[in-house]
Design a protein around this motif. Structure first.
Motif, PDB file in Angstrom:
ATOM      1  N   VAL A  12       2.816   9.914  10.616  1.00  0.00           N
ATOM      2  CA  VAL A  12       1.941   9.868   9.439  1.00  0.00           C
ATOM      3  C   VAL A  12       1.172   8.561   9.463  1.00  0.00           C
ATOM      4  CG1 VAL A  12       3.283  11.443   8.002  1.00  0.00           C
ATOM      5  CG2 VAL A  12       3.864   9.018   8.028  1.00  0.00           C
ATOM      6  N   HIS A  13      -0.089   8.622   9.039  1.00  0.00           N
ATOM      7  CA  HIS A  13      -0.993   7.470   9.187  1.00  0.00           C
ATOM      8  C   HIS A  13      -1.967   7.441   8.009  1.00  0.00           C
ATOM      9  CE1 HIS A  13      -4.484   5.510  11.646  1.00  0.00           C
ATOM     10  NE2 HIS A  13      -3.776   4.574  11.021  1.00  0.00           N
ATOM     11  N   PRO A  14      -1.489   7.063   6.823  1.00  0.00           N
ATOM     12  CA  PRO A  14      -2.384   7.020   5.662  1.00  0.00           C
ATOM     13  C   PRO A  14      -3.124   5.692   5.541  1.00  0.00           C
ATOM     14  CG  PRO A  14      -0.140   6.607   4.965  1.00  0.00           C
ATOM     15  CD  PRO A  14      -0.084   6.829   6.452  1.00  0.00           C
ATOM     16  N   ALA A  15      -4.311   5.749   4.963  1.00  0.00           N
ATOM     17  CA  ALA A  15      -5.027   4.549   4.539  1.00  0.00           C
ATOM     18  C   ALA A  15      -4.685   4.292   3.075  1.00  0.00           C
ATOM     19  CB  ALA A  15      -6.529   4.740   4.703  1.00  0.00           C
ATOM     20  N   LEU A  16      -4.453   3.028   2.739  1.00  0.00           N
ATOM     21  CA  LEU A  16      -4.180   2.633   1.359  1.00  0.00           C
ATOM     22  C   LEU A  16      -5.402   1.887   0.830  1.00  0.00           C
ATOM     23  CD1 LEU A  16      -2.204   2.144  -1.074  1.00  0.00           C
ATOM     24  CD2 LEU A  16      -1.588  -0.009   0.077  1.00  0.00           C
ATOM     25  N   PHE A  17      -6.119   2.485  -0.138  1.00  0.00           N
ATOM     26  CA  PHE A  17      -7.277   1.849  -0.738  1.00  0.00           C
ATOM     27  C   PHE A  17      -6.828   1.068  -1.978  1.00  0.00           C
ATOM     28  CE2 PHE A  17      -9.840   5.637   0.993  1.00  0.00           C
ATOM     29  CZ  PHE A  17     -10.031   4.997   2.208  1.00  0.00           C
ATOM     30  N   TYR A  18      -7.018  -0.260  -1.947  1.00  0.00           N
ATOM     31  CA  TYR A  18      -6.580  -1.083  -3.073  1.00  0.00           C
ATOM     32  C   TYR A  18      -7.756  -1.900  -3.611  1.00  0.00           C
ATOM     33  CZ  TYR A  18      -6.418  -5.056   0.219  1.00  0.00           C
ATOM     34  OH  TYR A  18      -6.732  -6.027   1.138  1.00  0.00           O
ATOM     35  N   ILE A 160      -4.578   7.104   0.331  1.00  0.00           N
ATOM     36  CA  ILE A 160      -3.873   6.826  -0.916  1.00  0.00           C
ATOM     37  C   ILE A 160      -4.745   5.902  -1.753  1.00  0.00           C
ATOM     38  CG2 ILE A 160      -1.810   5.812  -1.969  1.00  0.00           C
ATOM     39  CD1 ILE A 160      -0.380   6.336   0.732  1.00  0.00           C
ATOM     40  N   HIS A 161      -5.013   6.287  -2.993  1.00  0.00           N
ATOM     41  CA  HIS A 161      -5.750   5.439  -3.921  1.00  0.00           C
ATOM     42  C   HIS A 161      -4.728   4.711  -4.782  1.00  0.00           C
ATOM     43  CE1 HIS A 161      -9.706   7.187  -2.938  1.00  0.00           C
ATOM     44  NE2 HIS A 161      -9.018   8.298  -2.747  1.00  0.00           N
ATOM     45  N   ALA A 162      -4.551   3.422  -4.502  1.00  0.00           N
ATOM     46  CA  ALA A 162      -3.466   2.679  -5.126  1.00  0.00           C
ATOM     47  C   ALA A 162      -3.571   2.674  -6.648  1.00  0.00           C
ATOM     48  CB  ALA A 162      -3.439   1.248  -4.590  1.00  0.00           C
ATOM     49  N   GLY A 163      -4.785   2.539  -7.171  1.00  0.00           N
ATOM     50  CA  GLY A 163      -4.941   2.484  -8.620  1.00  0.00           C
ATOM     51  C   GLY A 163      -4.497   3.753  -9.309  1.00  0.00           C
ATOM     52  N   ALA A 164      -4.809   4.883  -8.692  1.00  0.00           N
ATOM     53  CA  ALA A 164      -4.444   6.167  -9.288  1.00  0.00           C
ATOM     54  C   ALA A 164      -3.070   6.639  -8.853  1.00  0.00           C
ATOM     55  CB  ALA A 164      -5.488   7.221  -8.924  1.00  0.00           C
ATOM     56  N   SER A 166      -2.439   8.245  -6.183  1.00  0.00           N
ATOM     57  CA  SER A 166      -2.559   9.590  -5.628  1.00  0.00           C
ATOM     58  C   SER A 166      -2.760   9.550  -4.122  1.00  0.00           C
ATOM     59  CB  SER A 166      -3.732  10.323  -6.284  1.00  0.00           C
ATOM     60  OG  SER A 166      -4.959   9.643  -6.021  1.00  0.00           O
ATOM     61  N   GLU A 167      -2.259  10.579  -3.456  1.00  0.00           N
ATOM     62  CA  GLU A 167      -2.447  10.730  -2.009  1.00  0.00           C
ATOM     63  C   GLU A 167      -3.125  12.060  -1.757  1.00  0.00           C
ATOM     64  OE1 GLU A 167       0.158  10.826   2.169  1.00  0.00           O
ATOM     65  OE2 GLU A 167       1.142  10.567   0.234  1.00  0.00           O
ATOM     66  N   GLN A 168      -4.086  12.056  -0.846  1.00  0.00           N
ATOM     67  CA  GLN A 168      -4.809  13.295  -0.562  1.00  0.00           C
ATOM     68  C   GLN A 168      -5.190  13.359   0.900  1.00  0.00           C
ATOM     69  OE1 GLN A 168      -8.061  12.120  -3.283  1.00  0.00           O
ATOM     70  NE2 GLN A 168      -9.456  12.391  -1.558  1.00  0.00           N
ATOM     71  N   ALA A 169      -5.397  14.593   1.362  1.00  0.00           N
ATOM     72  CA  ALA A 169      -5.879  14.781   2.727  1.00  0.00           C
ATOM     73  C   ALA A 169      -7.330  14.322   2.815  1.00  0.00           C
ATOM     74  CB  ALA A 169      -5.769  16.248   3.127  1.00  0.00           C
ATOM     75  N   SER A 170      -7.702  13.776   3.966  1.00  0.00           N
ATOM     76  CA  SER A 170      -9.075  13.341   4.171  1.00  0.00           C
ATOM     77  C   SER A 170      -9.882  14.469   4.796  1.00  0.00           C
ATOM     78  CB  SER A 170      -9.116  12.112   5.078  1.00  0.00           C
ATOM     79  OG  SER A 170     -10.453  11.802   5.420  1.00  0.00           O
ATOM     80  N   GLY A 171     -10.885  14.920   4.094  1.00  0.00           N
ATOM     81  CA  GLY A 171     -11.739  15.973   4.625  1.00  0.00           C
ATOM     82  C   GLY A 171     -12.660  15.493   5.721  1.00  0.00           C
ATOM     83  N   ALA A 172     -12.782  14.171   5.881  1.00  0.00           N
ATOM     84  CA  ALA A 172     -13.673  13.600   6.895  1.00  0.00           C
ATOM     85  C   ALA A 172     -12.927  13.187   8.158  1.00  0.00           C
ATOM     86  CB  ALA A 172     -14.403  12.390   6.320  1.00  0.00           C
ATOM     87  N   TYR A 173     -11.639  13.482   8.259  1.00  0.00           N
ATOM     88  CA  TYR A 173     -10.816  13.019   9.378  1.00  0.00           C
ATOM     89  C   TYR A 173     -11.344  13.552  10.707  1.00  0.00           C
ATOM     90  CZ  TYR A 173      -6.618  12.344  12.269  1.00  0.00           C
ATOM     91  OH  TYR A 173      -5.744  11.976  13.251  1.00  0.00           O
ATOM     92  N   ASP A 174     -11.747  12.651  11.604  1.00  0.00           N
ATOM     93  CA  ASP A 174     -12.273  13.034  12.916  1.00  0.00           C
ATOM     94  C   ASP A 174     -12.227  11.815  13.831  1.00  0.00           C
ATOM     95  OD1 ASP A 174     -13.491  14.146  15.105  1.00  0.00           O
ATOM     96  OD2 ASP A 174     -15.276  14.850  14.046  1.00  0.00           O
ATOM     97  N   PRO A 175     -11.026  11.413  14.266  1.00  0.00           N
ATOM     98  CA  PRO A 175     -10.913  10.178  15.052  1.00  0.00           C
ATOM     99  C   PRO A 175     -11.642  10.221  16.383  1.00  0.00           C
ATOM    100  CG  PRO A 175      -8.839  11.386  15.047  1.00  0.00           C
ATOM    101  CD  PRO A 175      -9.719  12.048  14.043  1.00  0.00           C
ATOM    102  N   GLU A 176     -11.719  11.382  17.024  1.00  0.00           N
ATOM    103  CA  GLU A 176     -12.411  11.452  18.306  1.00  0.00           C
ATOM    104  C   GLU A 176     -13.898  11.142  18.134  1.00  0.00           C
ATOM    105  OE1 GLU A 176     -11.609  15.152  20.187  1.00  0.00           O
ATOM    106  OE2 GLU A 176      -9.469  14.742  20.449  1.00  0.00           O
ATOM    107  N   ASP A 177     -14.478  11.604  17.039  1.00  0.00           N
ATOM    108  CA  ASP A 177     -15.884  11.303  16.770  1.00  0.00           C
ATOM    109  C   ASP A 177     -16.089   9.809  16.571  1.00  0.00           C
ATOM    110  OD1 ASP A 177     -18.720  12.080  15.816  1.00  0.00           O
ATOM    111  OD2 ASP A 177     -17.933  10.941  14.114  1.00  0.00           O
ATOM    112  N   VAL A 178     -15.146   9.149  15.902  1.00  0.00           N
ATOM    113  CA  VAL A 178     -15.257   7.708  15.670  1.00  0.00           C
ATOM    114  C   VAL A 178     -15.231   6.948  16.996  1.00  0.00           C
ATOM    115  CG1 VAL A 178     -14.105   5.694  14.684  1.00  0.00           C
ATOM    116  CG2 VAL A 178     -14.309   7.802  13.350  1.00  0.00           C
TER     117      VAL A 178
END
Length: 313
Positions: A12-18, A160-164, A166-178
């Motif tokens: 698992v590899h979430p981003a934490l937005f704070y 993960i949005h730290a303020g809220a 909440s955790e959600q799936a990223s609809g923009a996930y595309d590491p190969e494109d990056v």
């Protein structure tokens, strides 16, 4: 990060937005404490000022966590997977989930460094696919450019949005494109002469590089590191890059920069980011380059591969 996510997926590899220190401490310390409660090995690699926040938030529990200043351990983003993340994960007993907080992108990162940073974040997913590892990556939404936050959605399967809370799936996930998108041509540098080398002039190329670097103010261990990098890259050119290449060395602000260009094409984006096995023969060249240089940028395409390395003088 939910326990359900860890049960359903080995990696698992979430981003934490704070948005502030309070959100940062709440999101990171809870991640660490959840791991400690489960008996998981935990490491934290974040910039020094944030490392202090986490250490203070953990109190006595900080003694049970491996703490690293990412400004030092991950100065070169290409070093983070083999030298920080894999170095910690590979040292743990098999079968146990490993937890790591890694913050490779902070507001002080330069525009020159950023492409290597975001490619690193994208490549984590391939480097740990199928492994029982959780890597949480904090992002400061107040101070980072909006494009950085947009890229975080593309490099992390969940956010993960730290303020809220909440955790959600990223609809923009595309590491190969990056990885492909940031495989961009390196900025041109005018007025820097090049030295052409082949099998017969490899040793001469190394002497040219070190002589120029010394004149530009590189000394001691850093000069030795540049000599090692030059040797590895020029040898790779001869063996894998068509038998020849060109070398350039110049100074820019506090850095001495070494660049090697050849006709080879680098097709493996994880090249140089895998730790070398104890019995492995060869294949350590790009790994050594990433481990000793302060920054490495690579562009590869139909016309060949250009590797540019920075050394603080």
């Amino acid at each position: 990060m939910s326990a359900a996510a860890e049960l359903s997926e080995p990696f698992v590899h979430p981003a934490l937005f704070y948005g502030d220190e309070q959100e940062y401490v709440a999101g990171t310390v809870s991640f660490v404490r959840q791991g400690l409660a489960a008996g998981d090995p935990v490491a934290v690699a974040v910039p020094g000022e944030n490392l202090r926040l986490i250490r203070d938030g953990l109190g006595a529990d900080a003694d049970a966590v491996k703490l690293l200043d990412m400004r030092e351990a991950g100065r070169n983003p290409g070093r983070i997977i083999p030298g920080v993340l894999r170095a910690f994960a590979d040292a743990q007993p098999p079968g146990r989930r490993v937890r790591i907080i890694g913050e490779p992108i902070w507001a002080g990162r330069s525009e020159t460094e950023y492409p290597a940073c975001v490619q690193h974040e994208a490549l984590i997913n391939a480097a740990f696919q199928g492994r029982t590892v959780s890597i949480l990556c904090p992002y400061d939404v107040r101070r980072l450019d909006p494009k950085v936050i947009a890229d975080a959605y593309a490099t992390h399967p969940t956010v993960i949005h730290a303020g809220a809370g909440s955790e959600q799936a990223s609809g923009a996930y595309d590491p190969e494109d990056v990885v492909a998108r940031y495989n961009e041509p390196l900025p041109s540098v005018a007025g820097v002469p090049s030295f052409a080398y082949d099998t017969d002039t490899l040793s001469q190329a190394r002497h040219v590089a070190t002589d120029l670097a010394a004149r530009l103010g590189l000394t001691g261990v850093r000069l030795q590191d540049l000599a090692l990098v030059t040797a590895e890259l020029t040898t790779n050119s001869v063996v894998h890059g068509g038998g020849s290449g060109t070398l350039r060395v110049w100074a820019d602000d506090q850095y001495v920069i070494c660049e090697v260009h050849d006709k080879g094409r680098l097709t493996d984006p994880l090249a140089g980011r895998r730790p070398a096995g104890r019995d492995q023969r060869g294949g350590r060249g790009l790994l050594m380059v990433n481990l000793v240089a302060d920054l490495v940028r690579v562009h590869t395409g139909v016309e060949g591969t250009r590797v540019r390395c920075w050394f603080v003088r």
